[in-house]
Design an enzyme around this catalytic site. Structure first.
Site, PDB file in Angstrom:
ATOM      1  N   LYS A 164       0.938  -1.268  -0.023  1.00  0.00           N
ATOM      2  CA  LYS A 164      -0.128   0.055   0.074  1.00  0.00           C
ATOM      3  C   LYS A 164       0.847   1.255   0.051  1.00  0.00           C
ATOM      4  O   LYS A 164       0.642   2.314  -0.658  1.00  0.00           O
ATOM      5  CB  LYS A 164      -1.036  -0.037   1.475  1.00  0.00           C
ATOM      6  CG  LYS A 164      -2.028  -1.137   1.258  1.00  0.00           C
ATOM      7  CD  LYS A 164      -2.576  -0.920   2.448  1.00  0.00           C
ATOM      8  CE  LYS A 164      -2.020  -1.224   3.718  1.00  0.00           C
ATOM      9  NZ  LYS A 164      -1.342  -2.596   4.189  1.00  0.00           N
ATOM     10  N   ARG A 175     -10.404   0.670   7.682  1.00  0.00           N
ATOM     11  CA  ARG A 175      -9.858  -0.438   7.975  1.00  0.00           C
ATOM     12  C   ARG A 175     -10.894  -1.595   8.395  1.00  0.00           C
ATOM     13  O   ARG A 175     -10.645  -2.731   8.672  1.00  0.00           O
ATOM     14  CB  ARG A 175      -8.567  -0.495   8.519  1.00  0.00           C
ATOM     15  CG  ARG A 175      -7.599  -1.637   8.835  1.00  0.00           C
ATOM     16  CD  ARG A 175      -6.483  -1.314   9.390  1.00  0.00           C
ATOM     17  NE  ARG A 175      -5.660  -0.291   8.779  1.00  0.00           N
ATOM     18  CZ  ARG A 175      -4.308  -0.448   8.329  1.00  0.00           C
ATOM     19  NH1 ARG A 175      -3.806  -1.607   8.963  1.00  0.00           N
ATOM     20  NH2 ARG A 175      -3.663   0.419   8.052  1.00  0.00           N
ATOM     21  N   ARG A 223      11.988  -6.226   6.013  1.00  0.00           N
ATOM     22  CA  ARG A 223      11.947  -4.956   6.285  1.00  0.00           C
ATOM     23  C   ARG A 223      12.252  -4.495   7.658  1.00  0.00           C
ATOM     24  O   ARG A 223      12.889  -3.711   7.906  1.00  0.00           O
ATOM     25  CB  ARG A 223      10.463  -4.363   6.046  1.00  0.00           C
ATOM     26  CG  ARG A 223      10.505  -2.777   6.146  1.00  0.00           C
ATOM     27  CD  ARG A 223       9.040  -2.251   5.996  1.00  0.00           C
ATOM     28  NE  ARG A 223       7.933  -2.937   6.893  1.00  0.00           N
ATOM     29  CZ  ARG A 223       6.780  -2.638   6.996  1.00  0.00           C
ATOM     30  NH1 ARG A 223       6.328  -1.866   5.819  1.00  0.00           N
ATOM     31  NH2 ARG A 223       5.758  -3.211   7.611  1.00  0.00           N
ATOM     32  N   ARG A 244      10.485  -3.388  10.557  1.00  0.00           N
ATOM     33  CA  ARG A 244       9.783  -2.093  11.401  1.00  0.00           C
ATOM     34  C   ARG A 244       9.622  -2.798  12.728  1.00  0.00           C
ATOM     35  O   ARG A 244       9.698  -3.830  12.832  1.00  0.00           O
ATOM     36  CB  ARG A 244       8.435  -1.602  10.233  1.00  0.00           C
ATOM     37  CG  ARG A 244       8.206  -0.504  10.759  1.00  0.00           C
ATOM     38  CD  ARG A 244       6.700  -0.008   9.904  1.00  0.00           C
ATOM     39  NE  ARG A 244       5.767  -0.456  10.188  1.00  0.00           N
ATOM     40  CZ  ARG A 244       4.703  -0.657   9.287  1.00  0.00           C
ATOM     41  NH1 ARG A 244       4.733   0.116   8.312  1.00  0.00           N
ATOM     42  NH2 ARG A 244       3.530  -1.077   9.628  1.00  0.00           N
ATOM     43  N   ARG A 255      -1.351  -9.255  13.330  1.00  0.00           N
ATOM     44  CA  ARG A 255      -2.169  -8.208  12.149  1.00  0.00           C
ATOM     45  C   ARG A 255      -2.672  -8.836  10.994  1.00  0.00           C
ATOM     46  O   ARG A 255      -3.764  -8.584  10.641  1.00  0.00           O
ATOM     47  CB  ARG A 255      -0.846  -7.257  11.519  1.00  0.00           C
ATOM     48  CG  ARG A 255      -0.082  -6.271  12.419  1.00  0.00           C
ATOM     49  CD  ARG A 255       1.259  -5.914  12.385  1.00  0.00           C
ATOM     50  NE  ARG A 255       1.514  -5.248  11.192  1.00  0.00           N
ATOM     51  CZ  ARG A 255       2.635  -5.232  10.443  1.00  0.00           C
ATOM     52  NH1 ARG A 255       3.561  -5.636  11.210  1.00  0.00           N
ATOM     53  NH2 ARG A 255       2.793  -4.697   9.060  1.00  0.00           N
TER      54      ARG A 255
END
Ligand code: AP5
Ligand code: MG
Length: 186
Positions: A13, A88, A127, A129, A140
């Site tokens: 996104k 969401r 990644r 994060r 998630r």
């Protein structure tokens, strides 16, 4: 143009909105980035949001709506926006619809980025994060399936859903998005 991007964690996104922002000069609003900024600032929103982000849970609808509605009514959104990660949940989408109807600002389309979960897990772990740990990623995904996935049907019924395969290189995905939203593929 007013475009919403939905998709599971890591589906691209942010990556794709950034490309579209550069191409179209539209404001790119990521609720995830807004919440991370608030946490860094240590303000009230950040203090409320921190526990939810750390555990991979969705921030309560009323909290999100309060921060995004103010932002969407700012002058720089008058010509359109790219929304990344909002709405969401179905209640967020319903409240958003009411806001847009009141202002006679219909959405052009909703881009749903589709990528298999095993590919996404690899992307997110690479990644790294703060919320990209095995445990938080799983949470998630659970929240996405339970609370966000129903939006696909919600927007399909409205006739504005554009499903896009989010696999391949970011450039390949971007070409598919341009085609899906009716932009010339240059
Ligand atoms: P948010 O920041 O939106 O996180 P997310 O939805 O989990 O999505 P990500 O930002 O992790 O992924 P992305 O789809 O943007 O992909 P990206 O381009 O980065 O939200 C964070 C948290 O805030 C939520 O968990 C929730 O707690 C809260 N929140 C936010 N909005 C909310 C709301 N409306 N209501 C309630 N709570 C809310 O790409 C991922 C990685 O893959 C990158 O490293 C990228 O370089 C790479 N990549 C991208 N595309 C490709 C490709 N085609 N091939 C290979 N790698 C790629
Ligand atoms: Mg993102």
């Amino acid at each position: 143009m007013r475009i919403v991007f939905i998709g599971p964690p890591g589906s691209g996104k942010g990556t794709q909105c950034q490309r579209l922002e550069e191409l179209l000069g539209l404001v790119h609003l990521s609720t995830g980035e807004m919440l991370r900024d608030a946490i860094r600032d240590g303000n009230e929103l950040g203090r409320i949001a921190a526990g939810y982000l750390d555990s991979g849970n969705w921030v309560p609808d009323d909290v999100i709506l309060q921060c995004i509605v103010d932002r969407l009514t700012a002058p720089d959104c008058a010509d359109g926006f790219l929304l990344d990660g909002f709405p969401r949940t179905v209640p967020q989408a319903e409240a958003f619809d009411t806001l847009l109807e009141e202002r006679r600002l219909p959405l052009d389309c909703v881009v749903s980025l589709e990528v298999p979960e095993e590919v996404l897990r690899k992307r997110l772990l690479a990644r790294g994060r703060h919320d990209d740990t095995e445990e938080t990623i799983s949470e998630r995904f659970r929240n996405h399936d339970r609370l966000t996935e129903p939006l696909i049907e919600y927007f399909r019924e409205k006739g504005i859903l554009r499903r896009v395969d989010g696999q391949g290189t970011p450039a390949e995905v971007f070409d598919r998005i341009k085609e899906a939203i009716g932009l010339p593929n240059t």
